[in-house]
Design an enzyme around this catalytic site. Structure first.
Site, PDB file in Angstrom:
ATOM      1  N   TYR A   1     -21.427  33.716  -9.545  1.00 15.22           N
ATOM      2  CA  TYR A   1     -20.556  34.340 -10.551  1.00 15.22           C
ATOM      3  C   TYR A   1     -19.698  35.441  -9.908  1.00 15.22           C
TER       4      TYR A   1
ATOM      5  N   GLN B   1     -33.847  18.452 -19.749  1.00 15.25           N
ATOM      6  CA  GLN B   1     -33.251  17.552 -20.741  1.00 15.25           C
ATOM      7  C   GLN B   1     -32.851  18.225 -22.046  1.00 15.25           C
TER       8      GLN B   1
ATOM      9  N   GLU C   1     -25.872  33.395  -8.221  1.00 18.94           N
ATOM     10  CA  GLU C   1     -25.528  32.076  -8.768  1.00 18.94           C
ATOM     11  C   GLU C   1     -24.029  31.759  -8.687  1.00 18.94           C
TER      12      GLU C   1
ATOM     13  N   HIS D   1     -23.996  27.901  -8.434  1.00 16.86           N
ATOM     14  CA  HIS D   1     -23.973  26.700  -9.288  1.00 16.86           C
ATOM     15  C   HIS D   1     -23.252  25.536  -8.614  1.00 16.86           C
TER      16      HIS D   1
ATOM     17  N   ARG E   1     -29.683  41.168  -9.969  1.00 21.79           N
ATOM     18  CA  ARG E   1     -30.016  39.821  -9.472  1.00 21.79           C
ATOM     19  C   ARG E   1     -29.212  39.586  -8.197  1.00 21.79           C
TER      20      ARG E   1
HETATM   21  P1  FAD Z   1     -44.420   4.666 -25.632  1.00 22.41           P
HETATM   22  O1  FAD Z   1     -44.481   5.742 -24.624  1.00 22.41           O
HETATM   23  O2  FAD Z   1     -43.939   3.343 -25.186  1.00 22.41           O
HETATM   24  O3  FAD Z   1     -45.876   4.518 -26.269  1.00 22.41           O
HETATM   25  C1  FAD Z   1     -46.232   3.489 -27.123  1.00 22.41           C
HETATM   26  C2  FAD Z   1     -47.746   3.349 -27.145  1.00 22.41           C
HETATM   27  O4  FAD Z   1     -48.115   2.454 -28.166  1.00 22.41           O
HETATM   28  C3  FAD Z   1     -48.330   2.776 -25.867  1.00 22.41           C
HETATM   29  O5  FAD Z   1     -49.341   3.652 -25.377  1.00 22.41           O
HETATM   30  C4  FAD Z   1     -48.901   1.439 -26.256  1.00 22.41           C
HETATM   31  O6  FAD Z   1     -50.078   1.090 -25.534  1.00 22.41           O
HETATM   32  C5  FAD Z   1     -49.191   1.672 -27.721  1.00 22.41           C
HETATM   33  N1  FAD Z   1     -49.211   0.446 -28.533  1.00 22.41           N
HETATM   34  C6  FAD Z   1     -48.213  -0.468 -28.670  1.00 22.41           C
HETATM   35  N2  FAD Z   1     -48.597  -1.418 -29.572  1.00 22.41           N
HETATM   36  C7  FAD Z   1     -49.829  -1.099 -29.998  1.00 22.41           C
HETATM   37  C8  FAD Z   1     -50.731  -1.668 -30.935  1.00 22.41           C
HETATM   38  N3  FAD Z   1     -50.418  -2.744 -31.615  1.00 22.41           N
HETATM   39  N4  FAD Z   1     -51.925  -1.086 -31.107  1.00 22.41           N
HETATM   40  C9  FAD Z   1     -52.261   0.034 -30.430  1.00 22.41           C
HETATM   41  N5  FAD Z   1     -51.449   0.624 -29.548  1.00 22.41           N
HETATM   42  C10 FAD Z   1     -50.233   0.084 -29.333  1.00 22.41           C
HETATM   43  N6  FAD Z   1     -38.242   9.972 -20.790  1.00 22.41           N
HETATM   44  C11 FAD Z   1     -37.757  11.206 -20.616  1.00 22.41           C
HETATM   45  O7  FAD Z   1     -37.463  11.882 -21.593  1.00 22.41           O
HETATM   46  N7  FAD Z   1     -37.605  11.742 -19.383  1.00 22.41           N
HETATM   47  C12 FAD Z   1     -37.922  11.076 -18.265  1.00 22.41           C
HETATM   48  O8  FAD Z   1     -37.769  11.581 -17.163  1.00 22.41           O
HETATM   49  C13 FAD Z   1     -38.443   9.763 -18.401  1.00 22.41           C
HETATM   50  N8  FAD Z   1     -38.780   9.051 -17.330  1.00 22.41           N
HETATM   51  C14 FAD Z   1     -39.274   7.788 -17.482  1.00 22.41           C
HETATM   52  C15 FAD Z   1     -39.588   7.053 -16.359  1.00 22.41           C
HETATM   53  C16 FAD Z   1     -40.094   5.784 -16.495  1.00 22.41           C
HETATM   54  C17 FAD Z   1     -40.414   4.997 -15.265  1.00 22.41           C
HETATM   55  C18 FAD Z   1     -40.316   5.235 -17.785  1.00 22.41           C
HETATM   56  C19 FAD Z   1     -40.906   3.858 -17.946  1.00 22.41           C
HETATM   57  C20 FAD Z   1     -39.984   5.963 -18.908  1.00 22.41           C
HETATM   58  C21 FAD Z   1     -39.434   7.229 -18.766  1.00 22.41           C
HETATM   59  N9  FAD Z   1     -39.059   7.987 -19.866  1.00 22.41           N
HETATM   60  C22 FAD Z   1     -38.576   9.250 -19.699  1.00 22.41           C
HETATM   61  C23 FAD Z   1     -39.068   7.420 -21.218  1.00 22.41           C
HETATM   62  C24 FAD Z   1     -40.205   7.915 -22.082  1.00 22.41           C
HETATM   63  O9  FAD Z   1     -41.423   7.800 -21.407  1.00 22.41           O
HETATM   64  C25 FAD Z   1     -40.206   7.150 -23.384  1.00 22.41           C
HETATM   65  O10 FAD Z   1     -38.984   7.360 -24.039  1.00 22.41           O
HETATM   66  C26 FAD Z   1     -41.330   7.566 -24.309  1.00 22.41           C
HETATM   67  O11 FAD Z   1     -42.569   7.359 -23.691  1.00 22.41           O
HETATM   68  C27 FAD Z   1     -41.294   6.790 -25.620  1.00 22.41           C
HETATM   69  O12 FAD Z   1     -42.336   7.237 -26.401  1.00 22.41           O
HETATM   70  P2  FAD Z   1     -43.027   6.379 -27.545  1.00 22.41           P
HETATM   71  O13 FAD Z   1     -44.179   7.183 -27.996  1.00 22.41           O
HETATM   72  O14 FAD Z   1     -42.009   5.991 -28.541  1.00 22.41           O
HETATM   73  O15 FAD Z   1     -43.498   5.042 -26.860  1.00 22.41           O
HETATM   74  P1  NAP Z   2     -30.955   2.632 -20.135  1.00 23.57           P
HETATM   75  O1  NAP Z   2     -30.710   3.986 -19.633  1.00 23.57           O
HETATM   76  O2  NAP Z   2     -30.372   2.232 -21.421  1.00 23.57           O
HETATM   77  O3  NAP Z   2     -30.475   1.631 -18.996  1.00 23.57           O
HETATM   78  C1  NAP Z   2     -30.528   0.262 -19.131  1.00 23.57           C
HETATM   79  C2  NAP Z   2     -29.750  -0.393 -17.989  1.00 23.57           C
HETATM   80  O4  NAP Z   2     -29.835  -1.767 -18.139  1.00 23.57           O
HETATM   81  C3  NAP Z   2     -28.308  -0.024 -17.968  1.00 23.57           C
HETATM   82  O5  NAP Z   2     -27.965   0.265 -16.640  1.00 23.57           O
HETATM   83  C4  NAP Z   2     -27.584  -1.257 -18.466  1.00 23.57           C
HETATM   84  O6  NAP Z   2     -26.394  -1.244 -17.732  1.00 23.57           O
HETATM   85  C5  NAP Z   2     -28.541  -2.384 -18.118  1.00 23.57           C
HETATM   86  N1  NAP Z   2     -28.576  -3.463 -19.110  1.00 23.57           N
HETATM   87  C6  NAP Z   2     -28.634  -3.365 -20.460  1.00 23.57           C
HETATM   88  N2  NAP Z   2     -28.674  -4.597 -21.020  1.00 23.57           N
HETATM   89  C7  NAP Z   2     -28.641  -5.504 -20.006  1.00 23.57           C
HETATM   90  C8  NAP Z   2     -28.638  -6.905 -19.945  1.00 23.57           C
HETATM   91  N3  NAP Z   2     -28.696  -7.634 -21.046  1.00 23.57           N
HETATM   92  N4  NAP Z   2     -28.568  -7.477 -18.735  1.00 23.57           N
HETATM   93  C9  NAP Z   2     -28.512  -6.755 -17.621  1.00 23.57           C
HETATM   94  N5  NAP Z   2     -28.501  -5.409 -17.612  1.00 23.57           N
HETATM   95  C10 NAP Z   2     -28.565  -4.773 -18.793  1.00 23.57           C
HETATM   96  O7  NAP Z   2     -32.506   2.376 -20.278  1.00 23.57           O
HETATM   97  P2  NAP Z   2     -33.714   2.505 -19.263  1.00 23.57           P
HETATM   98  O8  NAP Z   2     -33.293   2.700 -17.865  1.00 23.57           O
HETATM   99  O9  NAP Z   2     -34.534   1.320 -19.596  1.00 23.57           O
HETATM  100  O10 NAP Z   2     -34.442   3.777 -19.744  1.00 23.57           O
HETATM  101  C11 NAP Z   2     -35.060   3.832 -21.017  1.00 23.57           C
HETATM  102  C12 NAP Z   2     -35.010   5.213 -21.559  1.00 23.57           C
HETATM  103  O11 NAP Z   2     -35.885   6.048 -20.812  1.00 23.57           O
HETATM  104  C13 NAP Z   2     -33.617   5.761 -21.428  1.00 23.57           C
HETATM  105  O12 NAP Z   2     -33.039   5.923 -22.698  1.00 23.57           O
HETATM  106  C14 NAP Z   2     -33.789   7.063 -20.731  1.00 23.57           C
HETATM  107  O13 NAP Z   2     -33.278   8.142 -21.489  1.00 23.57           O
HETATM  108  C15 NAP Z   2     -35.271   7.265 -20.551  1.00 23.57           C
HETATM  109  N6  NAP Z   2     -35.462   7.692 -19.169  1.00 23.57           N
HETATM  110  C16 NAP Z   2     -35.022   8.920 -18.813  1.00 23.57           C
HETATM  111  C17 NAP Z   2     -35.148   9.333 -17.526  1.00 23.57           C
HETATM  112  C18 NAP Z   2     -34.677  10.691 -17.116  1.00 23.57           C
HETATM  113  O14 NAP Z   2     -34.756  11.017 -15.952  1.00 23.57           O
HETATM  114  N7  NAP Z   2     -34.212  11.503 -17.993  1.00 23.57           N
HETATM  115  C19 NAP Z   2     -35.707   8.501 -16.580  1.00 23.57           C
HETATM  116  C20 NAP Z   2     -36.142   7.243 -16.972  1.00 23.57           C
HETATM  117  C21 NAP Z   2     -35.999   6.870 -18.278  1.00 23.57           C
HETATM  118  P3  NAP Z   2     -25.203  -2.304 -17.869  1.00 23.57           P
HETATM  119  O15 NAP Z   2     -25.156  -2.633 -19.324  1.00 23.57           O
HETATM  120  O16 NAP Z   2     -23.988  -1.642 -17.346  1.00 23.57           O
HETATM  121  O17 NAP Z   2     -25.608  -3.413 -16.999  1.00 23.57           O
HETATM  122 FE1  SF4 Z   3     -36.322  22.584 -20.213  1.00 21.18          FE
HETATM  123 FE2  SF4 Z   3     -38.476  22.104 -21.697  1.00 21.18          FE
HETATM  124 FE3  SF4 Z   3     -37.743  20.356 -19.796  1.00 21.18          FE
HETATM  125 FE4  SF4 Z   3     -38.797  22.766 -19.203  1.00 21.18          FE
HETATM  126  S1  SF4 Z   3     -39.807  21.077 -20.246  1.00 21.18           S
HETATM  127  S2  SF4 Z   3     -37.020  21.844 -18.259  1.00 21.18           S
HETATM  128  S3  SF4 Z   3     -37.906  24.036 -20.772  1.00 21.18           S
HETATM  129  S4  SF4 Z   3     -36.591  20.899 -21.615  1.00 21.18           S
END
Ligand code: FAD
Ligand code: NAP
Ligand code: SF4
Length: 683
Positions: A172, A345, A170, A258, A220
């Protein structure tokens, strides 16, 4: 003779190493947790390791412990050099031995990767990932370092460890001596290859002499440096043979320095993508060989062993995700394993931010003494609205501890946004997370009611099945933010949900508004066609210039072979900083590089003027322009979907809110799952 395991016969074949019987072929690889340096951390470490030993892993390797001050990761990094330091390690070794496990301590000298000004290396050359220039070790310093490794191993033996792992990969210190680009010495520790490998050979010999013939010494070995001017294949083999001769018991595989700009463990790396290099090494060794990297399921490990790639498999993060991984595999219940999705994460990202390591899918990891799922004395009837990660985590934890849980979701499937995330090429592991949640709902008898949108009236209607809930948990997630831009209703405009979930057609040129996690993911989605690289290892290796034929030093191809994007994509943000600066600490660079491969144009400081038939009109600085695109995709953040909670809380007291419904800013699955579990144990 004991019977072989009917599910994974190779995985559960015992292995003798000296006089130690390893009960299966799996080691838990080294991970620094941050508990090593924390006050009272060794007690917490003991419980963390105890649970993994009880969970059935044959041999555990601790996080790296420095053999001297210069070798520490950081100024207050852990070190084992003095007899008074032995006692705290004994708490750990006793706990593991009581649980029937075995444990080795990793000795790690960081060399120029040390995050402090006292770092040393073969030569005074700064690494590209460290702010400190190291001092070149004097010959006396080298000899002292070898003695320090031996002393450290001797103390580790005294502390009850069954062995040590000498960290030789890695990038080191040891690697820095081996490779000419970091070793410019002109004395007997530099120059020719045979001089450059004297340090690791001398260390292994000294460690063997300082311990005994039954002490396990894992070395390693950096089998694939993945840096320019790294070792050649012949050199790697020569070193492996010499290390065996010097007294090592087991050789472990190290992949990538790294500072290498090739991802080796992130989720988009194909599973078991690097085991070919261990297989290449195997005929040259007679001691057991361990292979590693992106092995996260028992069937993958079994396959690797059946292929003859190695004698053992190392998994590290999968044991953060599930301490009981091996017991569940042994019982033939792989579907109950909480799979590591390789997101980094809560583990590596935390380690690099000096936070205690944990796990996105298992918030108990490294918090075993703090977050306990003990059975409740007073079971309650609980309704959970929303089956995203927050609601799911709450539901399975609450039911596991004895509550009677009903989970409602408007959708026809559980998972919430995870179902959107799993559409992204390179995020296939999200399917595993949903599978695990499904199995846990089943095993914990959670009543799941889908296709049911819940309104406030539902809980107020005395005749409905909603009556009698002691607690109501609102986990309704988020709604996408729609920015206030002239022409936002133009037919060119799509939301990320329309693209990823509804699969609306998208034209050949696209502008993405918002460059957060979702903006990057949408860009990834739009720049790929057909099967994901993650399920096509050859294409993945071409893209990242990894060369399994090992013609060049470091195992790098002369040039990457990139697949063209089917679309021209612009990724925009208003902020001034680097586009993607807010992505994960240890994964952001891979996302940026992957999109660079696809020629995505990343623009910061963008002001959105209007959207019309021509496209998206923007201003950057003083310059106005129009991006003449077919579509504009909105990835401009998220807002809480909390109206149900707001309505209920005015009339009902036993209502709680979690996940995105609670706080949408910086929401991710890590926070949602942790918050769900914590509420479940406190309710
Ligand atoms: P949600 O996942 O939004 O779930 C809410 C649920 O509530 C939904 O199933 C909806 O149908 C249900 N619901 C809403 N209103 C009602 C109602 N009135 N009655 C019944 N059901 C209802 N996070 C990461 O940590 N790592 C990632 O790599 C990552 N990648 C992502 C990529 C994408 C494209 C997206 C869109 C999100 C990603 N996220 C990632 C974000 C992550 O998925 C969200 O932060 C997480 O799902 C939030 O969880 P939650 O349970 O709060 O809400
Ligand atoms: P986000 O990370 O907060 O990004 C939102 C983007 O929208 C920013 O680039 C912001 O940049 C822009 N934005 C905010 N307000 C705006 C406005 N009024 N007009 C135009 N642009 C605006 O949120 P997200 O991409 O929606 O993701 C949601 C959550 O899911 C995140 O918190 C993230 O942690 C999670 N997620 C994680 C991963 C992962 O790989 N770990 C992947 C997907 C999602 P500017 O303000 O500079 O324009
Ligand atoms: Fe790390 Fe857990 Fe994500 Fe695996 S699932 S990479 S152990 S945070």
């Amino acid at each position: 003779m004991s019977q072989s395991n009917p599910h994974y016969p190779k995985l559960f074949e015992p292995l003798m190493v000296h006089n130690h019987t390893l009960k299966n072929r799996v080691i838990m690889g080294s991970m620094h947790t941050g508990l090593e340096e924390k006050k009272g951390g060794f007690k917490r470490l003991a419980q963390y390791f105890r649970e993994r030993a009880e969970g059935g892993v044959a041999l555990i390797v601790t996080g790296g412990i420095a053999p001297n001050f210069a070798g520490r990761v950081s100024p207050f990094g852990s070190q084992l050099s003095f007899p008074w330091q032995v006692k705290k390690h004994k708490i750990v070794t006793d706990a593991v031995h009581k649980a029937g496990g075995k444990i080795a301590m990793q000795i790690l000298h960081t060399g120029r990767y040390a995050y402090h000004p006292f770092s040393v290396s073969a030569s005074a050359i700064k690494s590209p990932i460290s702010p400190f220039k190291p001092k070149a070790l004097s010959i006396r310093g080298i000899k002292k370092t070898i003695k320090d490794f031996a002393n450290c191993a001797k103390l580790a033996k005294k502390a009850g460890y069954d062995g040590v792992e000498v960290m030789g990969s890695e990038g080191y210190l040891i690697n820095q001596f081996i490779v000419s680009k970091t070793n410019k010495r002109t004395d007997e520790w530099g120059g020719e290859f045979k001089n450059r490998i004297k340090l690791p050979i001398a260390i292994v010999k000294a460690v063997r002499e300082a311990t005994d013939e039954n002490f396990i010494i894992i070395y390693r070995l950096s089998m694939l440096d993945l840096v320019e001017d790294g070792s050649s294949w012949d050199e790697v083999v020569e070193l492996g043979i010499a290390i065996e001769k010097a007294g090592a018991s087991i050789i472990n595989t190290g992949i990538g320095w790294h500072e290498a700009r090739i991802p080796t463990i992130v989720t988009s790396v194909p599973r078991a993508n690097f085991t070919w290099v261990s297989k290449k090494m195997k005929p040259h060794l007679s001691i057991p060989l361990i292979t590693t990297n992106r092995i996260n399921a028992p069937e993958v490990a079994e396959q690797v062993l059946s292929n003859g790639d190695a004698d053992m498999v190392s998994m590290a993060r999968p044991f953060l995700a599930d301490a009981d991984f091996m017991n569940k595999a042994e019982a033939g219940k792989p579907e109950t394993i909480n799979t590591c999705i390789a997101c980094n994460q809560a583990c590596l990202d935390h380690a690099f931010k000096n936070q205690i390591v944990s796990c996105l899918v298992n918030p108990r990891a490294c918090f075993e003494t703090e977050l306990n799922y003990s059975k409740t004395d007073s079971p309650q009837k609980i309704a959970v609205v929303g089956a995203g990660p927050a609601g799911l985590s709450f539901a399975i934890t609450a039911s596991e501890i004895g509550h009677n849980v009903t989970l409602f979701d408007a959708s026809d499937e559980i998972g919430g946004q995870l179902n959107v995330a799993k559409q992204i090429p390179g995020k296939e592991e999200f399917h595993e997370m949903i599978r695990y949640f499904k199995v846990m709902l089943r095993d914990n008898n959670v009543e799941v009611v889908l296709n049911t949108r819940i309104s406030a009236d539902f809980f107020k209607d005395a005749d409905s099945k909603s009556t009698g809930f002691d607690q109501i948990i609102i986990a309704t997630g988020i709604t996408p933010r729609v920015p206030d831009i002239a022409g936002i209703d133009h037919p060119k405009v799509l939301s990320y949900l329309q693209v990823l979930k509804e699969k609306k057609p998208v034209g050949k040129s696209v502008a993405i508004i918002g460059a957060g996690g979702i903006g990057f993911d949408v860009a990834e989605f739009l720049t790929h066609e057909g099967e994901s690289l993650t399920t096509r290892p050859d294409a993945w290796n071409d893209e990242w210039a990894v060369d399994p034929s090992y013609e060049n030093r470091g195992g790098l191809k002369k040039q990457a072979i990139l697949e063209e994007s089917p679309r021209e994509v612009y990724l925009l943000q208003r902020k001034h900083g680097k586009v993607g600066a807010g992505l994960g600490k240890t994964t952001g660079w891979t996302h940026r590089l992957a999109l660079k491969h696809k020629k995505v144009k990343m623009l910061n400081r963008a002001e959105y003027l209007k959207i019309d038939d021509q496209g998206l009109h923007i201003r950057i600085g003083d310059e106005e322009s129009c991006l003449a695109v077919d579509n504009i995709v909105l990835c401009s953040g998220q807002l809480t979907n909390n109206h149900l909670y707001q309505e209920l809380k005015s009339t009902i007291s036993n209502v709680h809110i979690i996940g995105g419904a609670d706080v949408a800013t910086e929401l991710d699955a890590k926070r949602a799952i942790k918050q769900g579990a914590e509420l479940a144990v406190s309710i």
